[in-house]
Design a protein around this motif. Structure first.
Motif, mmCIF file in Angstrom:
data_model
loop_
_atom_site.group_PDB
_atom_site.id
_atom_site.type_symbol
_atom_site.label_atom_id
_atom_site.label_comp_id
_atom_site.label_asym_id
_atom_site.label_seq_id
_atom_site.Cartn_x
_atom_site.Cartn_y
_atom_site.Cartn_z
ATOM 1 N N ASP A 197 55.703 69.673 8.777
ATOM 2 C CA ASP A 197 56.544 69.100 7.755
ATOM 3 C C ASP A 197 55.730 68.531 6.622
ATOM 4 O O ASP A 197 55.063 67.628 6.892
ATOM 5 C CB ASP A 197 57.353 68.181 8.635
ATOM 6 N N VAL A 198 55.833 69.136 5.331
ATOM 7 C CA VAL A 198 55.016 68.624 4.515
ATOM 8 C C VAL A 198 55.637 68.253 3.292
ATOM 9 O O VAL A 198 56.979 68.660 3.089
ATOM 10 C CB VAL A 198 54.281 69.977 3.849
ATOM 11 N N MET A 199 55.354 66.950 2.548
ATOM 12 C CA MET A 199 55.862 66.511 1.465
ATOM 13 C C MET A 199 54.894 66.590 0.394
ATOM 14 O O MET A 199 53.675 65.947 0.672
ATOM 15 C CB MET A 199 56.691 65.037 1.742
ATOM 16 N N VAL A 200 55.140 67.008 -0.829
ATOM 17 C CA VAL A 200 54.333 66.897 -2.132
ATOM 18 C C VAL A 200 54.884 65.745 -2.785
ATOM 19 O O VAL A 200 56.138 65.522 -3.169
ATOM 20 C CB VAL A 200 54.228 68.057 -2.615
ATOM 21 N N SER A 201 53.843 65.014 -3.357
ATOM 22 C CA SER A 201 54.535 63.690 -4.196
ATOM 23 C C SER A 201 53.102 63.642 -5.630
ATOM 24 O O SER A 201 52.022 64.287 -5.296
ATOM 25 C CB SER A 201 54.494 62.483 -3.622
ATOM 26 N N GLY A 202 53.640 62.890 -6.385
ATOM 27 C CA GLY A 202 52.779 62.228 -7.270
ATOM 28 C C GLY A 202 53.554 61.529 -8.519
ATOM 29 O O GLY A 202 54.660 61.264 -8.202
ATOM 30 N N ARG A 203 52.767 61.191 -9.541
ATOM 31 C CA ARG A 203 53.231 60.203 -10.182
ATOM 32 C C ARG A 203 54.415 60.563 -10.979
ATOM 33 O O ARG A 203 55.063 59.744 -11.579
ATOM 34 C CB ARG A 203 52.109 59.584 -11.315
ATOM 35 N N ASP A 204 54.558 61.847 -11.438
ATOM 36 C CA ASP A 204 55.577 62.752 -12.112
ATOM 37 C C ASP A 204 56.367 63.350 -11.023
ATOM 38 O O ASP A 204 56.148 64.514 -10.406
ATOM 39 C CB ASP A 204 54.970 63.609 -13.156
ATOM 40 N N VAL A 205 57.623 62.969 -10.786
ATOM 41 C CA VAL A 205 58.570 63.348 -9.569
ATOM 42 C C VAL A 205 58.956 64.804 -9.919
ATOM 43 O O VAL A 205 59.120 65.681 -8.984
ATOM 44 C CB VAL A 205 59.695 62.629 -9.006
ATOM 45 N N VAL A 247 58.281 73.282 0.245
ATOM 46 C CA VAL A 247 58.063 72.125 1.038
ATOM 47 C C VAL A 247 58.999 71.136 0.517
ATOM 48 O O VAL A 247 59.778 71.021 -0.630
ATOM 49 C CB VAL A 247 56.733 71.600 1.337
ATOM 50 N N ARG A 248 58.949 69.779 1.018
ATOM 51 C CA ARG A 248 59.813 68.602 0.581
ATOM 52 C C ARG A 248 59.042 68.066 -0.798
ATOM 53 O O ARG A 248 57.698 68.008 -0.788
ATOM 54 C CB ARG A 248 59.835 67.492 1.537
ATOM 55 N N SER A 249 59.622 67.201 -1.572
ATOM 56 C CA SER A 249 59.030 66.493 -2.541
ATOM 57 C C SER A 249 59.538 64.836 -2.565
ATOM 58 O O SER A 249 60.757 64.864 -2.163
ATOM 59 C CB SER A 249 59.035 67.118 -3.855
ATOM 60 N N GLY A 250 58.873 64.324 -3.235
ATOM 61 C CA GLY A 250 59.199 62.806 -3.083
ATOM 62 C C GLY A 250 58.206 61.817 -3.980
ATOM 63 O O GLY A 250 57.314 62.495 -4.635
ATOM 64 N N SER A 251 58.719 60.571 -4.268
ATOM 65 C CA SER A 251 57.553 59.865 -5.086
ATOM 66 C C SER A 251 56.373 59.724 -4.214
ATOM 67 O O SER A 251 56.468 59.801 -2.846
ATOM 68 C CB SER A 251 58.383 58.652 -5.233
ATOM 69 N N VAL A 252 55.387 59.028 -4.834
ATOM 70 C CA VAL A 252 54.309 58.627 -3.860
ATOM 71 C C VAL A 252 54.703 57.568 -2.908
ATOM 72 O O VAL A 252 54.209 57.926 -1.751
ATOM 73 C CB VAL A 252 53.042 58.098 -4.781
ATOM 74 N N ALA A 253 55.348 56.685 -3.233
ATOM 75 C CA ALA A 253 55.780 55.701 -2.028
ATOM 76 C C ALA A 253 56.692 56.478 -1.044
ATOM 77 O O ALA A 253 56.269 56.252 0.144
ATOM 78 C CB ALA A 253 56.835 54.612 -2.667
ATOM 79 N N GLU A 254 57.415 57.436 -1.354
ATOM 80 C CA GLU A 254 58.214 58.090 -0.179
ATOM 81 C C GLU A 254 57.612 59.155 0.553
ATOM 82 O O GLU A 254 57.353 59.083 1.700
ATOM 83 C CB GLU A 254 59.309 59.116 -0.881
ATOM 84 N N ALA A 255 56.319 59.627 -0.160
ATOM 85 C CA ALA A 255 55.240 60.459 0.665
ATOM 86 C C ALA A 255 54.439 59.725 1.737
ATOM 87 O O ALA A 255 54.344 60.251 2.800
ATOM 88 C CB ALA A 255 54.347 61.398 -0.228
#
Ligand code: NAP
Length: 214
Positions: free
Chosen positions: A24-32, A44-52
């Motif tokens: 189960d993969v989530m990609v995040s970065g400073r620009d959501v 895959v999922r995405s989110g904020s850095v804190a969420e990832a």
């Protein structure tokens, strides 16, 4: 396993798709929005850095090397990584001098481990270009590519498994005291890449000649 990427560049695009087949993969970065765009392309999922960081059991630090501590802060600081495996894939290498940017002979990986005392840390995937990781076939001249890595004892098995899942043969150099050598060796690889070398041929290590290093 839950795997979170911090950073949505070419290395995330190269690695995340392999693992998304079984994890189960989530990609995040400073620009959501950019994170969502990359995640969407990979399915895959995405989110904020804190969420990832909160989501993941394994966090892959996949930003520009100079941004690593900004990314850790965005995640919520050291507490956000407690109990997790952290894989540092960054190369602190100047593309002007082709030397490591670390001032003191200590790797960026060790600095990360020092900053994240509750995490299990290792360095992997830094020795080959993103296109090599992206390819499904990791054989060259009929032999399997070796991926050198370093890891705390607690991170060792997880990192070895994730390397094997992208098709390479994991070879642990030792604990993170050896990560500086990986970073310095990457400077050589990057120098050849910038000189127009083929990503598939630079410093490929192939089995089975190498004896296990422990
Ligand atoms: N490319 C390769 O072949 C390769 C191979 C081995 C290892 N590596 C290492 O893997 C890491 C990722 O490489 P890449 O090629 O995927 O990089 P990339 O395509 O240039 O992407 C860099 C990522 O870092 C993020 N970033 C930059 N500054 C940031 C900051 N201050 N805070 C948070 N995020 C920031 C970028 O976000 P924005 O787009 O928002 O700036 C982007 O997500 C690097 O450390 C690199 O040295 C790369």
């Amino acid at each position: 396993m839950k795997i979170g990427f911090i950073g949505y560049g070419s290395m995330t695009r190269a690695l995340a798709g392999h693992w998304a087949r079984t994890h189960d993969v989530m990609v995040s970065g400073r620009d959501v929005d950019k994170a969502a765009e990359t995640a969407g392309a990979l399915g895959v999922r995405s989110g904020s850095v804190a969420e990832a960081a909160a989501f993941a059991e394994v966090v892959v630090l996949a930003t520009h090397h100079a941004a690593v501590f900004d990314a850790i802060a965005l995640a919520g600081g050291a507490e956000a990584f407690a109990g997790k495996t952290v894989i540092d894939i960054t190369n602190p290498v100047s593309t002007e001098t082709f030397t490591t940017t670390r001032p003191d002979g200590r790797s960026l990986t060790q600095a990360i481990a020092d900053a994240l005392p509750g995490a299990s840390v290792g360095k992997a995937f830094n020795m080959a270009q993103a296109r090599v990781w992206d390819d499904l076939d990791k054989t060259f001249d009929g032999r399997q590519i070796v991926a050198l890595y370093t890891a705390d004892a607690d991170a060792d098995a997880t990192i070895a498994d994730l390397i094997a899942e992208v098709g390479a043969a994991p070879v642990r150099l030792g604990d993170n005291a050896h990560a500086y050598q990986l970073e310095a060796a990457a400077a050589i690889v990057i120098r050849f890449l910038f000189a127009g070398g083929d990503a598939h041929t630079i410093l490929n290590l192939i089995r089975p000649e190498a004896k296990p290093i422990r």
